[in-house]
Design a protein around this motif. Structure first.
Motif, PDB file in Angstrom:
ATOM      1  N   ARG A  63       3.275  41.218  86.078  1.00 12.65           N
ATOM      2  CA  ARG A  63       2.886  42.470  86.733  1.00 12.65           C
ATOM      3  C   ARG A  63       2.171  42.238  88.082  1.00 12.65           C
ATOM      4  NH1 ARG A  63       2.730  47.715  85.273  1.00 12.65           N
ATOM      5  NH2 ARG A  63       3.217  47.310  83.091  1.00 12.65           N
ATOM      6  N   PRO A  64       1.257  41.270  88.193  1.00 11.83           N
ATOM      7  CA  PRO A  64       0.634  41.048  89.508  1.00 11.83           C
ATOM      8  C   PRO A  64       1.651  40.715  90.600  1.00 11.83           C
ATOM      9  CG  PRO A  64      -0.630  39.969  87.781  1.00 11.83           C
ATOM     10  CD  PRO A  64       0.648  40.431  87.141  1.00 11.83           C
ATOM     11  N   ALA A  65       2.647  39.916  90.250  1.00  8.17           N
ATOM     12  CA  ALA A  65       3.680  39.586  91.243  1.00  8.17           C
ATOM     13  C   ALA A  65       4.510  40.815  91.581  1.00  8.17           C
ATOM     14  CB  ALA A  65       4.586  38.478  90.701  1.00  8.17           C
ATOM     15  N   TYR A  66       4.769  41.640  90.594  1.00  4.32           N
ATOM     16  CA  TYR A  66       5.513  42.875  90.830  1.00  4.32           C
ATOM     17  C   TYR A  66       4.748  43.799  91.767  1.00  4.32           C
ATOM     18  CZ  TYR A  66       7.357  47.547  90.042  1.00  4.32           C
ATOM     19  OH  TYR A  66       7.852  48.814  90.232  1.00  4.32           O
ATOM     20  N   GLU A  67       3.459  43.951  91.488  1.00  8.84           N
ATOM     21  CA  GLU A  67       2.656  44.862  92.306  1.00  8.84           C
ATOM     22  C   GLU A  67       2.557  44.386  93.744  1.00  8.84           C
ATOM     23  OE1 GLU A  67      -0.902  45.179  89.991  1.00  8.84           O
ATOM     24  OE2 GLU A  67      -0.025  46.680  88.631  1.00  8.84           O
ATOM     25  N   GLN A  68       2.493  43.082  93.912  1.00  8.59           N
ATOM     26  CA  GLN A  68       2.491  42.553  95.283  1.00  8.59           C
ATOM     27  C   GLN A  68       3.843  42.795  95.952  1.00  8.59           C
ATOM     28  OE1 GLN A  68       2.378  38.134  96.600  1.00  8.59           O
ATOM     29  NE2 GLN A  68       0.231  38.734  96.424  1.00  8.59           N
ATOM     30  N   THR A  69       4.887  42.682  95.187  1.00  6.28           N
ATOM     31  CA  THR A  69       6.235  42.857  95.735  1.00  6.28           C
ATOM     32  C   THR A  69       6.497  44.300  96.149  1.00  6.28           C
ATOM     33  OG1 THR A  69       7.082  41.043  94.388  1.00  6.28           O
ATOM     34  CG2 THR A  69       8.701  42.632  95.205  1.00  6.28           C
ATOM     35  N   VAL A  70       6.004  45.224  95.368  1.00  5.68           N
ATOM     36  CA  VAL A  70       6.212  46.638  95.678  1.00  5.68           C
ATOM     37  C   VAL A  70       5.632  46.983  97.059  1.00  5.68           C
ATOM     38  CG1 VAL A  70       5.493  48.977  95.027  1.00  5.68           C
ATOM     39  CG2 VAL A  70       6.343  47.399  93.291  1.00  5.68           C
ATOM     40  N   LYS A  71       4.539  46.337  97.399  1.00  6.44           N
ATOM     41  CA  LYS A  71       3.903  46.617  98.692  1.00  6.44           C
ATOM     42  C   LYS A  71       4.731  46.074  99.857  1.00  6.44           C
ATOM     43  CE  LYS A  71      -0.708  46.435  96.641  1.00  6.44           C
ATOM     44  NZ  LYS A  71      -1.882  45.581  96.416  1.00  6.44           N
ATOM     45  N   ARG A  72       5.347  44.902  99.649  1.00  4.72           N
ATOM     46  CA  ARG A  72       6.168  44.289 100.701  1.00  4.72           C
ATOM     47  C   ARG A  72       7.418  43.682 100.050  1.00  4.72           C
ATOM     48  NH1 ARG A  72       2.084  40.520 104.036  1.00  4.72           N
ATOM     49  NH2 ARG A  72       3.978  40.120 105.214  1.00  4.72           N
ATOM     50  N   PRO A  73       8.403  44.531  99.756  1.00  5.93           N
ATOM     51  CA  PRO A  73       9.559  44.065  98.974  1.00  5.93           C
ATOM     52  C   PRO A  73      10.511  43.145  99.729  1.00  5.93           C
ATOM     53  CG  PRO A  73       9.820  46.365  99.596  1.00  5.93           C
ATOM     54  CD  PRO A  73       8.442  45.971 100.009  1.00  5.93           C
ATOM     55  N   GLY A  74      10.561  43.275 101.045  1.00 10.72           N
ATOM     56  CA  GLY A  74      11.516  42.475 101.806  1.00 10.72           C
ATOM     57  C   GLY A  74      12.950  42.885 101.501  1.00 10.72           C
ATOM     58  N   ALA A  75      13.896  42.094 101.979  1.00  9.82           N
ATOM     59  CA  ALA A  75      15.310  42.439 101.825  1.00  9.82           C
ATOM     60  C   ALA A  75      15.786  42.272 100.384  1.00  9.82           C
ATOM     61  CB  ALA A  75      16.149  41.562 102.759  1.00  9.82           C
ATOM     62  N   ASP A  76      15.182  41.360  99.669  1.00 12.23           N
ATOM     63  CA  ASP A  76      15.581  41.071  98.289  1.00 12.23           C
ATOM     64  C   ASP A  76      14.325  41.063  97.411  1.00 12.23           C
ATOM     65  OD1 ASP A  76      16.358  40.023  95.854  1.00 12.23           O
ATOM     66  OD2 ASP A  76      17.599  38.433  96.713  1.00 12.23           O
ATOM     67  N   PRO A  77      13.990  42.210  96.833  1.00 15.82           N
ATOM     68  CA  PRO A  77      12.725  42.318  96.078  1.00 15.82           C
ATOM     69  C   PRO A  77      12.612  41.312  94.929  1.00 15.82           C
ATOM     70  CG  PRO A  77      13.671  44.481  96.457  1.00 15.82           C
ATOM     71  CD  PRO A  77      14.703  43.493  96.907  1.00 15.82           C
ATOM     72  N   VAL A  78      13.710  41.026  94.251  1.00 16.01           N
ATOM     73  CA  VAL A  78      13.642  40.083  93.134  1.00 16.01           C
ATOM     74  C   VAL A  78      13.278  38.688  93.646  1.00 16.01           C
ATOM     75  CG1 VAL A  78      14.982  38.927  91.330  1.00 16.01           C
ATOM     76  CG2 VAL A  78      15.215  41.403  91.669  1.00 16.01           C
ATOM     77  N   ASP A  79      13.868  38.313  94.759  1.00 11.15           N
ATOM     78  CA  ASP A  79      13.540  37.010  95.339  1.00 11.15           C
ATOM     79  C   ASP A  79      12.096  36.991  95.850  1.00 11.15           C
ATOM     80  OD1 ASP A  79      14.898  34.386  96.024  1.00 11.15           O
ATOM     81  OD2 ASP A  79      13.933  34.873  97.933  1.00 11.15           O
ATOM     82  N   THR A  80      11.694  38.094  96.443  1.00 10.90           N
ATOM     83  CA  THR A  80      10.306  38.206  96.900  1.00 10.90           C
ATOM     84  C   THR A  80       9.346  38.063  95.720  1.00 10.90           C
ATOM     85  OG1 THR A  80      10.943  39.676  98.709  1.00 10.90           O
ATOM     86  CG2 THR A  80       8.631  39.751  98.018  1.00 10.90           C
ATOM     87  N   MET A  81       9.709  38.691  94.609  1.00 11.16           N
ATOM     88  CA  MET A  81       8.851  38.631  93.418  1.00 11.16           C
ATOM     89  C   MET A  81       8.845  37.228  92.811  1.00 11.16           C
ATOM     90  SD  MET A  81       8.888  41.223  90.186  1.00 11.16           S
ATOM     91  CE  MET A  81       8.271  40.764  88.572  1.00 11.16           C
ATOM     92  N   ALA A  82       9.972  36.534  92.845  1.00 10.58           N
ATOM     93  CA  ALA A  82      10.024  35.162  92.322  1.00 10.58           C
ATOM     94  C   ALA A  82       9.074  34.258  93.107  1.00 10.58           C
ATOM     95  CB  ALA A  82      11.448  34.619  92.403  1.00 10.58           C
TER      96      ALA A  82
END
Ligand SMILES: [Zn+2]
Length: 252
Positions: free
Chosen positions: A185-204
């Motif tokens: 969840r912490p990685a998800y919440e950070q990703t939601v703020k700055r998802p970039g072109a590929d949110p899953v990769d950003t979250m990884a």
């Protein structure tokens, strides 16, 4: 048995911790190798050309050299034979801890071209951690002075993708898979703020960075990091190229 220099580093540690370490790893210094006559000669042949890294910088360099070989296909497959098995049968002193994903395409010993007794390896879905996993990561640095931890995320991580979707949609993953999503969840919440072109990769990438950051600053490992006897690196593995990319914390 001290062919790997094991007791030297362990001398820095407390007796109680040592006893626990020995009990867990079966590496008591009281053990007597059954092959004592033959082992030293063979051990020298295997270990002499390639001394074990003793610092975070050396350990990290060793891993990245191995990854270069993996990328190029010029593999050495070091220390994967009966001689090595005999050498480390009584004691072990891995120079790195790798926390990576369960993904079948991300096996640390292969992608870093390492051998028997080189690494402590932990693998969970998307490097999700909890108390048991964190304790297992701490084991090497806190008991045998392992100088390096690498948290290794990777490209097209299915666990990250499933967690991203579940958290975004407010869905619950089946069985105990939801525990992975909650850990991410912490990685998800950070990703939601700055998802970039590929949110899953950003979250990884965020998951690897945040997990490494948590380990680096936890109350047990932070003192080791502060005195430079431990580095905690986050990294990202490309399924396409085989290359490990450093995200944060590379020892200098
Ligand atoms: Zn994965």
């Amino acid at each position: 048995m001290d062919a790997t220099g094991h007791p030297h580093r362990r001398a820095m540690l407390t007796g109680g911790l040592l006893a626990a370490a020995a009990a867990l790893s079966g590496c008591s210094s009281k053990s007597t190798p059954k092959t004592a006559d033959a082992a030293p000669r063979k051990a020298t042949k295997t270990a002499a050309p390639d001394p074990r890294p003793t610092t975070a910088k050396e350990a990290f360099a060793r891993l990245m050299e191995g990854n270069k070989r993996w990328v190029s296909g010029n593999l050495q497959h070091p220390d994967r034979d009966p001689t090595r098995r005999e050498l480390v049968a009584q004691t072990q002193e891995p120079y790195g801890v790798i926390l990576s994903c369960i993904d079948s395409r991300v096996p640390p010993e292969l992608l870093f071209d390492t051998g028997l007794g080189d690494l402590y390896v932990l693998r969970t879905g998307a490097q999700a951690v909890g108390p048991v996993v964190t304790g297992s990561v701490e084991y090497g640095p806190m008991t045998t002075g392992t100088p390096l931890i690498v948290v290794l995320g990777h490209q097209r991580c299915g666990a990250v993708e499933a967690s991203y979707k579940a958290l975004r949609e407010g869905a619950t993953l089946p069985g105990n898979l939801q525990a992975i999503a909650e850990a991410l969840r912490p990685a998800y919440e950070q990703t939601v703020k700055r998802p970039g072109a590929d949110p899953v990769d950003t979250m990884a990438r965020a998951q690897a960075r945040l997990t490494a950051g948590d380990l680096r600053s936890n109350k047990d490992l932070a003192p080791l990091v502060k005195k430079h006897s431990l580095a905690v690196v986050s990294a990202y593995y490309s399924l396409d190229t085989g290359q490990v990319e450093v995200l944060s914390g590379a020892p200098s």
